[in-house]
Design an enzyme around this catalytic site. Structure first.
Site, PDB file in Angstrom:
ATOM      1  N   ARG A 814       0.826  -1.197   0.000  1.00 26.47           N
ATOM      2  CA  ARG A 814       0.000   0.000   0.000  1.00 26.47           C
ATOM      3  C   ARG A 814       0.863   1.251   0.000  1.00 26.47           C
ATOM      4  O   ARG A 814       1.939   1.274   0.602  1.00 26.47           O
ATOM      5  CB  ARG A 814      -0.898   0.034   1.237  1.00 26.47           C
ATOM      6  CG  ARG A 814      -1.995  -0.993   1.273  1.00 26.47           C
ATOM      7  CD  ARG A 814      -2.900  -0.745   2.470  1.00 26.47           C
ATOM      8  NE  ARG A 814      -2.146  -0.738   3.723  1.00 26.47           N
ATOM      9  CZ  ARG A 814      -2.546  -0.096   4.830  1.00 26.47           C
ATOM     10  NH1 ARG A 814      -3.670   0.601   4.821  1.00 26.47           N
ATOM     11  NH2 ARG A 814      -1.835  -0.161   5.930  1.00 26.47           N
ATOM     12  N   SER A 875       8.134  -5.210   6.574  1.00 22.72           N
ATOM     13  CA  SER A 875       7.842  -6.310   7.506  1.00 22.72           C
ATOM     14  C   SER A 875       8.625  -7.567   7.159  1.00 22.72           C
ATOM     15  O   SER A 875       8.055  -8.661   6.928  1.00 22.72           O
ATOM     16  CB  SER A 875       6.338  -6.595   7.512  1.00 22.72           C
ATOM     17  OG  SER A 875       5.610  -5.456   7.912  1.00 22.72           O
ATOM     18  N   ASP A 929       5.840  -3.560  11.677  1.00 27.56           N
ATOM     19  CA  ASP A 929       4.424  -3.346  11.977  1.00 27.56           C
ATOM     20  C   ASP A 929       4.152  -3.240  13.472  1.00 27.56           C
ATOM     21  O   ASP A 929       3.184  -2.596  13.892  1.00 27.56           O
ATOM     22  CB  ASP A 929       3.568  -4.454  11.349  1.00 27.56           C
ATOM     23  CG  ASP A 929       4.048  -5.844  11.732  1.00 27.56           C
ATOM     24  OD1 ASP A 929       5.113  -5.952  12.385  1.00 27.56           O
ATOM     25  OD2 ASP A 929       3.374  -6.832  11.378  1.00 27.56           O
TER      26      ASP A 929
END
Length: 1194
Positions: A814, A875, A929
């Site tokens: 994203r 991540s 995250d």
């Protein structure tokens, strides 16, 4: 089509189209023009399950006016199908359509079709199949089309000639449109209840006022037939009848040839309908002294007949009484006690062994030896002996009673030569008890003329065991106590399909059923099922049945040994039916309606009518002869009419008992259906007792009325075979099977059940590994790496501006723009796909693709001219060297782009931006995250200094004092530490907590021996742990009857989402079984409970281990800051924490226990990987990152 209906005075219009599609209930076109059906609303729900129902009317007839609560339904013309509503498959003497006595030429008869009762018309004629009906169409009777028309060769022609129609139209009418001659007519006589179509014209359920329809009602019996037609104001024979309906009254007691009186029969009727003021006809009201239009005999019969509306009300009252009995608050005041039996399973056919049964009866004790072969229990062997009790023992002491029973056991064992064999014993004790366990029950009260002293309030199982030990029978152990109702249910569960309801209709009456244990508030058990003994014989003791009690019931109650108690049983139990009949006959004899000229003093003797005589009078082909013989044996001199009337009285009393049993049974079935959240319940009901076994009328009415009152249930009545003896043996065997299963399951799950000492040890080990990870010298060997993130502060609410965020953690990534202002945070984002070729290509291609997507997003958002700070959520495992510098350690999640491992991912992104000549990009922070989650929640709560992820994987971070971080220079302020605690235990410190199932899961992973703590608690692995446990249970014959489960052998077939669904509160057993069926696992209710227990054990351990590790974190923070009490917020994310119904509760509860000096609040994160990364960039730009500087938040 259906229109209108539902309120008084509204007109229900039936449109008759020329061409219509297939018929449907409610809004239906007609298959043949001009034919329709009007159905009362009271039966609409039942009819809706049978779309082939139909009744017919002539096309020239006018539609009826609808009454309150009614609905007009149109159906296509097919053969009659009125399931289960008829009194038998024999020719009836009262026509189903015209209420006139039938003859061989009449043409109406009863029949059967595909297992249902079906009305069939007689021979075909040119005018239709009912041409020979004495009243003809003028009575508004149902006509069927000629057979040729039925076969589709021609449509049915009108049944009235034009001349007759004109004559009808000329008949004088009043202002309301009805024939003036009907104005003088009195209230119509209600019909019988039991299931035939009715041509009802005088007082239709659809009429908004009496006699609104243009025709009179046909006579129902000879008494009505003998009245003059002129006196009743009936219009000429040639008047048309408008329609045929299924009324609210239907014959439960049809007169059958060869079994009813011919000349002096009294047609028993039931008041199924009321007048316009919602009152029953006056002659139906109990206590009415005037004969009115009825003779005393008919009035007595009507008093004992219960309308369908009242049966529905009785069902509702029974449901309310059941709920009251199940509630902990109202249980003590309930008349229907709903006593738990602690029987949690029905037999599965694997029970085997030798068992003893002691059955305490009213006048004797029966001892049985029962052998269950374990092959489905199809060849059970048994030996029994009956011991008559002394007459005075029922009134003696309890010790004397149980000593006598023990002596009988000793004599029985001596007789079969088994005095030394060990036996498990089941005790049938047919009295109200309060059970605390299967083998512990306190007597509430005696009944059936027993009144032994010193027993009420005592444990009867212990009393019997003590008496048996006195006989030195130490090898005989009382395992289970039950009543005969429970035994009946267990006996009928041997054919592969479990029987979950039992009904006893004997001297007394009772019912039991398998209820959802979570709804039984009197027991602590909350999963699975439990058999509930309703003890419904006391239903009505609080006056709820006063409207159906007759003077005869009152007299029977007054003469009983317990006046005012067991009112329901006294209307249903065979012990009392003879007494009710006796009082009816006394009343009729006093009114000179019976036994004229005979001395009836003998009728005042209690017990002169035995149930065997009553059943013979009802069932025998020579019923009147049986009645005559019984009456003459009493010294009476009955006439033929007396015998007929006695037969009718016997029938109505027994039929009422059956209808009341059906009302109670329908309440139980509806409750089961609702509590299991099913649209339809298919259930087998075991039935025992002399009324059911020896009275076909009772059996038929019980089935039919139950179907009417519980249309949502498909009921199969199963006769019980020795429910007392054999059933008790099965209960005992089932209890032993469940005990063995429980022991095996507990033994298998024991290693996964952690004690408080185990959790404290895990907490200490985590604290130890944290210290090792923070120390410069031991960091390399620590399993918990404690990586510095260079995030020096959390948001304080003063951050402002626009920031970009990039979230890369899988095949999709994203790009976000985050607007931080005084009004809050606004975000816009877009998802981009990374093709597999790029994921597995070169590093340059991967980061070039990422830059191209960022540029596309900025262009769409109009941000190409701006240089915005960017926070990068990456991540993948990294060694972070600064806030904007992170070295990739290795790829995961399917990525294998070359030239990236060992490189700074931020630098790779910057180089790609230069190649694409994109200068408006400023990467200021790279985070994972977990840190993003903490920062996202920190914006809403400044006390949030811990981040926790519990989803597919698991990790935690927290704000550590810089003086404790030995891997980074500087002592001032705080720094967020990425614990990477998923690897906790990789050095072997958690080996004692690793079970055999954990090892099996670890061996099948791509990183064997790594991330071992994560494999204990994260969502990626919990389903696999459960799967291996289930396989072990199957192998040990503790689950699914030991049958192989091929699909369960498939890796990852049992996903973690199934744990969340299976552990959901309120999930009914049937729903749980459906989930398992989707996995091709045929699970019984016991199997389902074992699967749920396994899931609960695995998820509870995960939550407890997570809490123990988190306790180590908060305690270290408290001690490092020198606080006596720490208040801190944990920002938490992850599907396991969010979606599992109990994980969060167990985690927080365990954390409070292990860290009592810390007040921990949990705050769910919203988009920690996106919004959190932008907030890290915002904090960095706001000055939270000066080296060695103080943090922005304390």
């Amino acid at each position: 089509m259906l229109e209108g209906g539902g309120t008084a005075g509204a007109v229900s219009k039936i449109t008759l189209p020329e061409a219509c599609p297939q018929a449907r209930v409610g809004d239906v076109s007609l298959g043949t023009p001009g034919w329709g059906l009007a159905v009362p609303g009271a039966l609409e729900q039942h009819i809706s399950g049978f779309p082939s129902w139909e009744l017919w009317r002539a096309p020239c007839c006018q539609p009826p006016a609808a009454a309150s609560g009614c609905v007009t339904t149109v159906l296509s013309p097919r053969p009659w199908r009125l399931p289960g509503w008829f009194g038998g498959a024999e020719r009836c003497r009262v026509c189903a359509l015209c209420d006139r006595e039938a003859s061989a030429s009449h043409g109406h008869r009863w029949g059967s079709f595909q297992g249902r009762k079906e009305f069939q018309a007689g021979p075909s004629t040119k005018r239709g199949l009912v041409r020979r009906c004495p009243d003809g169409l003028s009575r508004g009777h149902a006509y069927r089309a000629p057979r040729a028309a039925q076969r589709g060769r021609s449509p049915p022609r009108p049944l009235l000639s034009e001349q007759r129609q004109r004559r009808w139209q000329r008949y004088p009418r009043d202002a309301s449109g009805r024939p003036a001659a009907m104005a003088s007519r009195g209230p119509p006589q209600p019909n019988q209840y039991g299931g035939a179509a009715r041509a009802t014209l005088g007082q239709s359920p659809f009429a908004s006022s009496p006699h609104q329809l243009p025709r009179g009602r046909p006579p129902l019996n000879r008494w009505r037939a003998e009245e003059s037609r002129e006196k009743r104001g009936i219009v000429p024979e040639d008047g048309p009848g408008p329609f045929a309906i299924v009324g609210r009254h239907y014959p439960l007691y049809p007169r059958l040839p060869g079994r009813d009186c011919s000349d002096h029969a009294v047609e028993t009727v039931a008041p199924w309908s009321r007048d316009t003021e919602r009152r029953f006809p006056v002659s139906h009201q109990l206590g009415h002294q005037s004969d009115g239009p009825y003779k005393p005999v008919k009035r007595a019969l009507l008093a004992l007949t219960i309308p369908l509306e009242t049966l529905q009300a009785v069902k509702g009252r029974m449901l309310q009484a059941m709920l009251k009995g199940l509630s902990r608050q109202t249980h003590e005041q309930a008349n229907v006690r709903m006593l738990p039996t602690y029987i949690c399973s029905t037999p599965d056919g694997t029970e085997k062994g030798d068992f003893l049964v002691v059955e305490l009866c009213q006048s004797h004790v029966r001892i049985l030896w029962v052998n269950l072969p374990g092959n489905g229990n199809k060849s059970i062997q048994e030996i029994y002996r009956t011991f008559n009790m002394p007459e005075d023992i029922m009134k003696d002491t309890g010790e004397a009673l149980f000593d006598f029973i023990a002596e009988c056991v000793q004599q029985f064992l001596s007789g079969i030569g088994s005095t030394q064999q060990s036996f498990s014993l089941g005790f049938i004790f047919p009295f109200r008890c309060r059970q605390a366990q299967l083998d512990k029950a306190e007597l509430i009260s005696w009944a059936k003329e027993f009144s032994c002293s010193g027993v009420e309030g005592k444990d009867v199982v212990q009393l019997l065991q003590t008496a048996i030990n006195k006989q030195e029978l130490y090898h005989v152990n009382v395992i289970a106590l039950m009543n005969n109702t429970v035994g009946t249910m267990m006996t009928c569960s041997l054919e592969g399909k479990p029987c979950e309801v039992a009904l006893v209709a004997d001297k007394g009456t009772n019912c039991c059923f398998m209820a959802e244990a979570r709804l039984v508030e009197m027991v602590e058990e909350t999963s699975g099922q439990m058999c509930i003994n309703t003890e419904w014989g006391c239903f009505g003791d609080d006056g709820t049945l006063s409207d159906i009690l007759t003077p005869y019931d009152e007299k029977v109650d007054q003469e009983s040994s317990s006046p005012g108690e067991k009112r329901f049983e006294k209307m249903v139990g065979s012990l009392y039916l003879g007494e009710i009949i006796r009082h009816v006959l006394i009343s009729l004899a006093a009114e000179k309606e019976l036994f004229i000229g005979s001395n009836v003093v003998v009728l005042r003797t209690k017990g002169v009518f035995k149930i065997q005589q009553i059943l013979e009078i009802i069932e025998s082909e020579q019923g009147t002869a049986e009645a005559k013989a019984a009456l003459e044996a009493l010294g009476l001199h009955p006439s033929e009419q007396d015998c007929c009337r006695v037969q009718q009285v016997c029938r109505v009393v027994v039929s009422r008992a059956a209808a009341l049993c059906a009302a109670g049974l329908s309440a139980v079935l509806s409750y089961m259906c609702q509590s299991r959240m099913l649209e339809q319940l298919a259930v087998s009901v075991a039935v025992d007792g002399e009324l059911y076994h020896y009275c076909s009328r009772f059996k038929e009415i019980l089935q039919n009325v139950t179907e009417l009152l519980a249309p949502e249930c498909i009921v199969t009545l199963v006769p019980s075979v020795d429910g007392n003896g054999r059933g008790a043996a099965i209960v005992t065997a089932v209890s032993l099977r469940l005990a063995a299963q429980r022991q095996g399951v507990n033994q298998l799950l024991a290693p996964l059940r952690l004690s408080r000492a185990d959790l404290e040890r895990v907490q200490a080990l985590m604290r130890q590994e944290m210290e090792l990870g923070l120390d410069q010298e031991t960091n390399a060997t620590a399993s918990v790496r404690m990586l510095p993130t260079y995030v020096r502060g959390t948001p304080n609410g003063t951050e402002r501006g626009e920031f970009l965020a990039l979230d890369l953690g899988g095949t999709n990534f994203r790009v976000l723009v985050v607007h931080v202002s005084e009004d809050g945070i606004r975000m816009a984002n877009q998802i981009y796909v990374i093709p597999t070729a790029i994921m597995q290509g070169t590093g340059e291609a991967l980061f070039d693709h990422i830059i191209e997507c960022i540029m596309d997003f900025q262009q769409k958002q109009g941000l190409m001219e701006q240089v915005l700070p960017l926070g990068f959520t990456f991540s993948f495992p990294c060694q972070q060297m600064g806030l904007d510098k992170a070295v990739l350690l290795n790829w995961t999640k399917g990525f294998s782009a070359s030239g990236c491992v060992g490189q700074d991912v931020v630098q790779l992104l910057r180089e790609a931006a230069q190649r694409k000549q994109h200068l408006g990009l400023e990467v200021v922070a790279v985070v994972n995250d977990t840190v993003g989650t903490m920062m996202s929640c920190g914006y809403d709560d400044p006390k949030c200094e811990i981040g926790l992820i519990v989803g597919t994987g698991t990790n935690a971070c927290y704000m550590e004092e810089m003086c404790n971080v030995g891997t980074v220079e500087g002592d001032q302020g705080r720094m967020c530490i990425n614990m990477e605690w998923g690897a906790f235990g990789d050095n072997g410190c958690l080996d004692d907590f690793f079970t055999h199932f954990d090892q099996l899961v670890d061996e099948k992973t791509i990183n064997v021996g790594k991330q071992r703590f994560e494999k204990l608690i994260s969502g990626m692995y919990l389903g696999e742990i459960v799967r291996h446990i289930l396989l072990a249970l199957v192998e040990k014959q503790l689950l699914f009857r030991g049958k192989p489960c091929p699909k369960l052998q498939t890796k990852d077939i049992f996903q973690t989402k199934f744990l969340s669904t299976i552990e959901t509160d309120g999930l009914a057993l049937k729903q749980l079984q459906t989930i398992l069926q989707d996995l091709e696992l045929e699970a019984s209710s016991e199997d389902s409970m074992v699967v749920r227990e396994v899931c609960q054990t695995v998820s509870l351990r995960a939550a407890q281990l997570c809490a123990a590790s988190l306790a180590a974190v908060v305690e270290k923070m408290r001690e490092s800051r020198g606080l006596a009490q720490l208040a801190v917020t944990v920002g938490v994310d992850g599907t396991l924490y969010k979606m599992h119904p109990h994980f969060s509760h167990h985690l927080q509860e365990t954390l409070r226990d292990l860290a009592p000096n810390c007040t921990v609040t949990f705050l769910l994160s919203e988009d920690g990987s996106g919004k959190g990364a932008a907030l890290v960039a915002a904090v960095a730009c706001h000055g939270a990152e000066p080296k060695g500087g103080p943090p922005l938040s304390p």
